[in-house]
Design a protein around this motif. Structure first.
Motif, mmCIF file in Angstrom:
data_model
loop_
_atom_site.group_PDB
_atom_site.id
_atom_site.type_symbol
_atom_site.label_atom_id
_atom_site.label_comp_id
_atom_site.label_asym_id
_atom_site.label_seq_id
_atom_site.Cartn_x
_atom_site.Cartn_y
_atom_site.Cartn_z
ATOM 1 N N ARG A 97 -12.585 8.272 -0.998
ATOM 2 C CA ARG A 97 -11.436 7.957 -0.135
ATOM 3 C C ARG A 97 -10.930 9.247 0.520
ATOM 4 O O ARG A 97 -9.854 9.746 0.140
ATOM 5 C CB ARG A 97 -10.354 7.233 -0.930
ATOM 6 C CG ARG A 97 -10.157 7.790 -2.314
ATOM 7 C CD ARG A 97 -9.398 6.900 -3.258
ATOM 8 N NE ARG A 97 -9.213 7.590 -4.520
ATOM 9 C CZ ARG A 97 -9.017 7.000 -5.683
ATOM 10 N NH1 ARG A 97 -8.955 5.689 -5.768
ATOM 11 N NH2 ARG A 97 -8.847 7.695 -6.789
ATOM 12 N N GLN A 145 -10.144 -0.630 -3.458
ATOM 13 C CA GLN A 145 -9.157 -0.602 -2.373
ATOM 14 C C GLN A 145 -7.717 -0.763 -2.850
ATOM 15 O O GLN A 145 -6.796 -0.586 -2.061
ATOM 16 C CB GLN A 145 -9.460 -1.723 -1.363
ATOM 17 C CG GLN A 145 -10.680 -1.467 -0.503
ATOM 18 C CD GLN A 145 -11.100 -2.717 0.260
ATOM 19 O OE1 GLN A 145 -11.840 -3.536 -0.232
ATOM 20 N NE2 GLN A 145 -10.612 -2.873 1.469
ATOM 21 N N GLY A 201 -11.477 -2.447 6.298
ATOM 22 C CA GLY A 201 -10.685 -3.428 5.546
ATOM 23 C C GLY A 201 -11.538 -4.299 4.645
ATOM 24 O O GLY A 201 -11.043 -4.897 3.698
ATOM 25 N N GLY A 202 -12.824 -4.424 4.970
ATOM 26 C CA GLY A 202 -13.734 -5.196 4.118
ATOM 27 C C GLY A 202 -13.746 -6.687 4.395
ATOM 28 O O GLY A 202 -14.296 -7.452 3.605
ATOM 29 N N LYS A 250 0.816 -1.219 0.000
ATOM 30 C CA LYS A 250 0.000 0.000 0.000
ATOM 31 C C LYS A 250 0.849 1.267 0.000
ATOM 32 O O LYS A 250 0.408 2.306 -0.423
ATOM 33 C CB LYS A 250 -0.928 0.009 1.217
ATOM 34 C CG LYS A 250 -1.982 -1.092 1.147
ATOM 35 C CD LYS A 250 -2.990 -0.976 2.253
ATOM 36 C CE LYS A 250 -2.677 -1.919 3.370
ATOM 37 N NZ LYS A 250 -3.661 -2.035 4.397
ATOM 38 N N LEU A 269 -11.490 -8.558 -1.420
ATOM 39 C CA LEU A 269 -10.868 -7.238 -1.581
ATOM 40 C C LEU A 269 -11.474 -6.580 -2.816
ATOM 41 O O LEU A 269 -11.554 -7.209 -3.870
ATOM 42 C CB LEU A 269 -9.360 -7.424 -1.767
ATOM 43 C CG LEU A 269 -8.484 -6.194 -1.858
ATOM 44 C CD1 LEU A 269 -8.466 -5.437 -0.537
ATOM 45 C CD2 LEU A 269 -7.047 -6.602 -2.236
ATOM 46 N N SER A 270 -11.905 -5.331 -2.676
ATOM 47 C CA SER A 270 -12.529 -4.671 -3.825
ATOM 48 C C SER A 270 -11.480 -3.919 -4.642
ATOM 49 O O SER A 270 -10.446 -3.491 -4.117
ATOM 50 C CB SER A 270 -13.617 -3.703 -3.355
ATOM 51 O OG SER A 270 -13.043 -2.641 -2.625
ATOM 52 N N TRP A 315 -14.476 4.958 2.102
ATOM 53 C CA TRP A 315 -13.414 4.074 2.599
ATOM 54 C C TRP A 315 -12.549 4.842 3.603
ATOM 55 O O TRP A 315 -12.160 5.983 3.344
ATOM 56 C CB TRP A 315 -12.586 3.621 1.395
ATOM 57 C CG TRP A 315 -11.461 2.695 1.695
ATOM 58 C CD1 TRP A 315 -11.528 1.524 2.396
ATOM 59 C CD2 TRP A 315 -10.102 2.839 1.291
ATOM 60 N NE1 TRP A 315 -10.292 0.930 2.446
ATOM 61 C CE2 TRP A 315 -9.402 1.707 1.770
ATOM 62 C CE3 TRP A 315 -9.405 3.796 0.563
ATOM 63 C CZ2 TRP A 315 -8.036 1.527 1.556
ATOM 64 C CZ3 TRP A 315 -8.054 3.605 0.340
ATOM 65 C CH2 TRP A 315 -7.383 2.481 0.832
ATOM 66 N N GLY A 341 -9.571 3.887 4.680
ATOM 67 C CA GLY A 341 -8.157 3.503 4.610
ATOM 68 C C GLY A 341 -7.184 4.602 4.248
ATOM 69 O O GLY A 341 -5.973 4.420 4.390
#
Ligand code: FES
Ligand code: FES
Length: 301
Positions: A188, A75, A210-211, A57, A71-72, A230, A232
């Motif tokens: 985001r 993301q 995190g999903g 990331k 996981l999308s 989101w 994140g």
């Protein structure tokens, strides 16, 4: 506010600019759109590890194992993604060779996921202990070979020290706060005040950490996410601060990041956190998401 329409990331070192719904799972995109079928689908709910890929990331964070089935695509914008196809360069990866030579694979369905989990461990840990290898494999089910030859293959490789993975270039810093992609709005926000503003403007949007829980319904095609906020990228929620007497973890810090931070300082808490899900799940699941989703089987609460 500036917005982007496509999802930019690198896949096995090659830049991607993808137009698809942000709520497509990464596994579905890999297998169906990209025709990279080395990554398998077993349970489609984050339990079996057949879909394990590595994700970076941030430029300096290195790769971590995650479950691509939950996981999308939204993301992974700005991230580096490594699949089993990218692990091999001119020759097979030493782990793949060791698995083959040691008889660590029978039907082979679990093998790509196992190799990716071990690659994630070996990229981050020189000379891991057998216990660390077991931890790294706790989220990978093998139905036919049994784990002894798999662990033996991993132990053989660890004697050679760190196993290098491709250099990462990931950075979320340059991403716009709005991803407007094929009928899905993936927000985001980067600051807490922007998160609050977005929440006020879009009260019905899904609030995503995190999903690891919400992603299960997505993987099973039981839900769609037309609007997502989101957490994140929210800087304040990603912070870990340390004072003389306390550590404070932001709500978007993952369980694995917390585990790494506390290390051996609180052995009983470390032992407890290591029982949460698996390495892949702890690399994705956040402390705040675990509380916020209010799942009756959530480990944190
Ligand atoms: Fe089983 Fe993803 S397919 S964890
Ligand atoms: Fe068949 Fe592991 S080798 S499931």
């Amino acid at each position: 506010m500036a917005s982007q329409n496509n999802i930019n990331f690198t896949l096995n070192g090659i830049a991607q600019n993808v137009g698809c719904r942000a709520d497509t799972t990464v596994l579905e995109w890999l297998r169906t759109d990209k025709r990279l079928t080395g990554t398998k689908e077993g349970c489609a709910e984050g339990d079996c590890g057949a879909c394990t890929i590595l994700l970076s990331k941030q430029e300096d964070s290195g790769f971590s194992a995650v479950n691509s089935c939950i996981l999308s695509m939204g993301q992974i914008a700005g991230c580096d993604v490594l699949t089993v196809e990218g692990l091999k360069s001119e020759t097979y990866h030493p782990l793949q060779v060791a698995m083959a030579e040691n008889g660590s694979s029978q039907c082979g369905f679990c093998t790509p996921g196992i190799v990716m989990s071990l690659a994630g461990l070996l990229a981050a840990t020189s000379d891991p202990s057998e216990e660390q290898i077991h931890d790294a494999l706790a989220g990978n089910l093998c139905r036919c070979t049994g784990y002894k030859p798999i662990v033996e293959a991993a132990l053989k490789i660890t004697k050679g020290g760190l196993v290098a993975l491709p250099k990462t270039t990931s950075s979320m810093a340059g991403l716009d706060e709005v991803l407007d992609s094929h009928g899905t709005q993936f927000y985001r926000p980067k600051t807490l005040s922007h998160l609050f503003e977005r929440r006020a403007a879009n009260p019905s949007a899904i609030l995503l950490g995190g999903g690891t829980d919400l992603g299960v319904a997505l993987a099973e095609h039981e839900s769609e996410w037309p609007e997502v906020i989101w957490t994140g990228a929210v800087q304040e929620l990603r912070q870990v601060t340390e004072s003389k007497d306390n550590w404070t973890f932001g709500a978007a810090v993952t369980w694995q990041e917390m585990l790494t931070k506390i290390g051996d300082a609180y052995p009983s808490l470390s032992t407890l956190i290591r029982r949460f899900g698996s390495t892949q799940i702890r690399n994705m699941g956040t402390i705040g998401g675990n509380i916020g989703t209010a799942s009756p089987i959530g480990d944190g609460p």
